[in-house]
Design a protein around this motif. Sequence first.
Motif, PDB file in Angstrom:
ATOM      1  N   LYS A 241      39.017  51.883  32.111  1.00  0.00           N
ATOM      2  CA  LYS A 241      39.159  50.899  33.190  1.00  0.00           C
ATOM      3  C   LYS A 241      37.898  50.722  34.028  1.00  0.00           C
ATOM      4  CE  LYS A 241      43.026  50.017  35.075  1.00  0.00           C
ATOM      5  NZ  LYS A 241      44.250  50.032  35.886  1.00  0.00           N
TER       6      LYS A 241
ATOM      7  N   TRP B  17      34.551  50.807  36.272  1.00  0.00           N
ATOM      8  CA  TRP B  17      34.229  51.586  37.471  1.00  0.00           C
ATOM      9  C   TRP B  17      35.484  51.975  38.240  1.00  0.00           C
ATOM     10  CZ3 TRP B  17      29.871  53.634  36.885  1.00  0.00           C
ATOM     11  CH2 TRP B  17      28.761  52.931  36.393  1.00  0.00           C
ATOM     12  N   GLN B  18      36.588  51.230  38.057  1.00  0.00           N
ATOM     13  CA  GLN B  18      37.830  51.605  38.723  1.00  0.00           C
ATOM     14  C   GLN B  18      38.311  52.968  38.238  1.00  0.00           C
ATOM     15  OE1 GLN B  18      39.529  49.982  41.256  1.00  0.00           O
ATOM     16  NE2 GLN B  18      40.676  51.903  41.308  1.00  0.00           N
TER      17      GLN B  18
ATOM     18  N   ASN C 134      39.528  56.430  40.382  1.00  0.00           N
ATOM     19  CA  ASN C 134      40.849  57.035  40.213  1.00  0.00           C
ATOM     20  C   ASN C 134      40.769  58.513  39.827  1.00  0.00           C
ATOM     21  OD1 ASN C 134      42.061  54.586  40.753  1.00  0.00           O
ATOM     22  ND2 ASN C 134      42.329  54.034  38.616  1.00  0.00           N
TER      23      ASN C 134
ATOM     24  N   SER D 271      38.113  46.713  34.084  1.00  0.00           N
ATOM     25  CA  SER D 271      38.497  46.253  35.423  1.00  0.00           C
ATOM     26  C   SER D 271      37.313  45.504  36.002  1.00  0.00           C
ATOM     27  CB  SER D 271      38.865  47.435  36.333  1.00  0.00           C
ATOM     28  OG  SER D 271      37.708  48.216  36.617  1.00  0.00           O
ATOM     29  N   ARG D 272      37.544  44.788  37.093  1.00  0.00           N
ATOM     30  CA  ARG D 272      36.473  44.045  37.767  1.00  0.00           C
ATOM     31  C   ARG D 272      36.145  44.705  39.104  1.00  0.00           C
ATOM     32  NH1 ARG D 272      35.620  39.137  35.256  1.00  0.00           N
ATOM     33  NH2 ARG D 272      37.305  38.334  33.940  1.00  0.00           N
ATOM     34  N   THR D 273      35.865  45.988  39.070  1.00  0.00           N
ATOM     35  CA  THR D 273      35.655  46.754  40.296  1.00  0.00           C
ATOM     36  C   THR D 273      34.183  47.080  40.503  1.00  0.00           C
ATOM     37  OG1 THR D 273      37.843  47.763  40.108  1.00  0.00           O
ATOM     38  CG2 THR D 273      36.231  48.901  41.496  1.00  0.00           C
ATOM     39  N   ASP D 274      33.699  46.872  41.722  1.00  0.00           N
ATOM     40  CA  ASP D 274      32.384  47.341  42.143  1.00  0.00           C
ATOM     41  C   ASP D 274      32.630  48.416  43.193  1.00  0.00           C
ATOM     42  OD1 ASP D 274      29.918  47.773  43.464  1.00  0.00           O
ATOM     43  OD2 ASP D 274      29.231  45.741  43.019  1.00  0.00           O
ATOM     44  N   PRO D 275      32.287  49.679  42.927  1.00  0.00           N
ATOM     45  CA  PRO D 275      32.585  50.756  43.880  1.00  0.00           C
ATOM     46  C   PRO D 275      31.961  50.577  45.255  1.00  0.00           C
ATOM     47  CG  PRO D 275      32.066  51.671  41.719  1.00  0.00           C
ATOM     48  CD  PRO D 275      31.742  50.196  41.648  1.00  0.00           C
TER      49      PRO D 275
ATOM     50  N   VAL E 148      34.880  48.119  47.557  1.00  0.00           N
ATOM     51  CA  VAL E 148      36.314  48.380  47.673  1.00  0.00           C
ATOM     52  C   VAL E 148      36.687  48.530  49.141  1.00  0.00           C
ATOM     53  CG1 VAL E 148      36.513  49.408  45.391  1.00  0.00           C
ATOM     54  CG2 VAL E 148      35.911  50.853  47.332  1.00  0.00           C
TER      55      VAL E 148
ATOM     56  N   THR F 293      29.491  44.135  36.725  1.00  0.00           N
ATOM     57  CA  THR F 293      29.425  45.519  36.259  1.00  0.00           C
ATOM     58  C   THR F 293      27.988  46.019  36.213  1.00  0.00           C
ATOM     59  OG1 THR F 293      31.412  45.200  34.912  1.00  0.00           O
ATOM     60  CG2 THR F 293      29.999  47.063  34.345  1.00  0.00           C
TER      61      THR F 293
END
Length: 367
Positions: A38, A40-41, A45, A80-84, A87, A116
């Motif tokens: 998933k 960077w998400q 986690n 996922s489309r997460t940038d740490p 958030v 990403t």
Amino acid sequence: MRIGILTGGGDVPGLNPCIRSIVLSAIDLGWDVTGFRKGWQGFLNIDPGDPASIAAFTYRLDREAVRGIDRMGGTILHTSRTDPRTVKEGDRTDHVLCVLKALGIDAMITLGGDGTLRFSAHLSAQGFPVISVPKTMDNDVHGTDYCIGFSTAVSRSVEAINALRTTTESHERIAVIELFGRRSGETALLAGFLAQVDRTIIAEVPADLDILLPLLAADRASRPSNYAVCVISEGARLSTDAAADGSDIAQSATKRGKAGVGQRLARQIEERTGIGTVVQELAYLMRAGEPDAMDRMVGFAFGGLAVQLLQRGEYGRMVALIDGNYQHVPIDTLLAGTKSVDVSALYDSGVYRARLLRVEGMPMFLY
């Protein structure tokens, strides 16, 4: 050495061949490979002190784990489309670095699009060894001529466009076919050209309906079968659209406040010309299914090159295709600009058609 791999952003065909190439190349060097689930998400986690969270979002990649995955679309690592950094809890770069240290990861290879890879460049700037691999069906990562997933998206689009000709002709309508492409119209440009549609509207050039609609009506009337086909990028703008800040198109389809540009164009066609339309958003079908030969080849090559760079200690690089040659550039190259269609060279904005016939001396993908 122990390396980590992740995939982020939208999935595209060709990611799994790249993952397989990375894993097999690393194993041949005696390295261990950890896959992070998933994107960077997955890092966010993971609690380094909780074995259950580590097990849920990582797994060891060996020969058996990647057997046959090159024939599959999507990504076995999920995404996922997460940038740490963005958030709701605030910038969690330190948490990512903590996870990497706790798991004994010596270097990362990240496969992703603009979002990403921006965090990959940021992580590299913190001193952690990273190699990035560009992928996006829109082909809009600055610094490379080609991104994994582009060829398959174009191939899928051409097949669908040509299939839709039968129903459009049967009903003597104008087909409006919307393709993904928020910032760049490259996928629509090439797919429209290869399918030889009547008109193509790209994200870079607003469509003046006072010019476009008469052209489409004339295209339809010129055929004994009485139909026409128009391809349009999802990020395209119509002359009838109110000024917008672009935030709506950045939302998922279920959260957007207005109809897509394909629907809006079709309504204008029917209201102004009285001609019926066939409207189709190809959307996720463009990135569904197995990769074509080009994306398998580029996936394998990018993966092998990424491992070679790590072996040589050349960190902070993005693998790339430039003028038809496999190369690599600084990992932060994508931050220096945006990649879009060279309108003056490749598009006739006066008649809404690709201009791709002057090819002498140009690389295969005409950039």
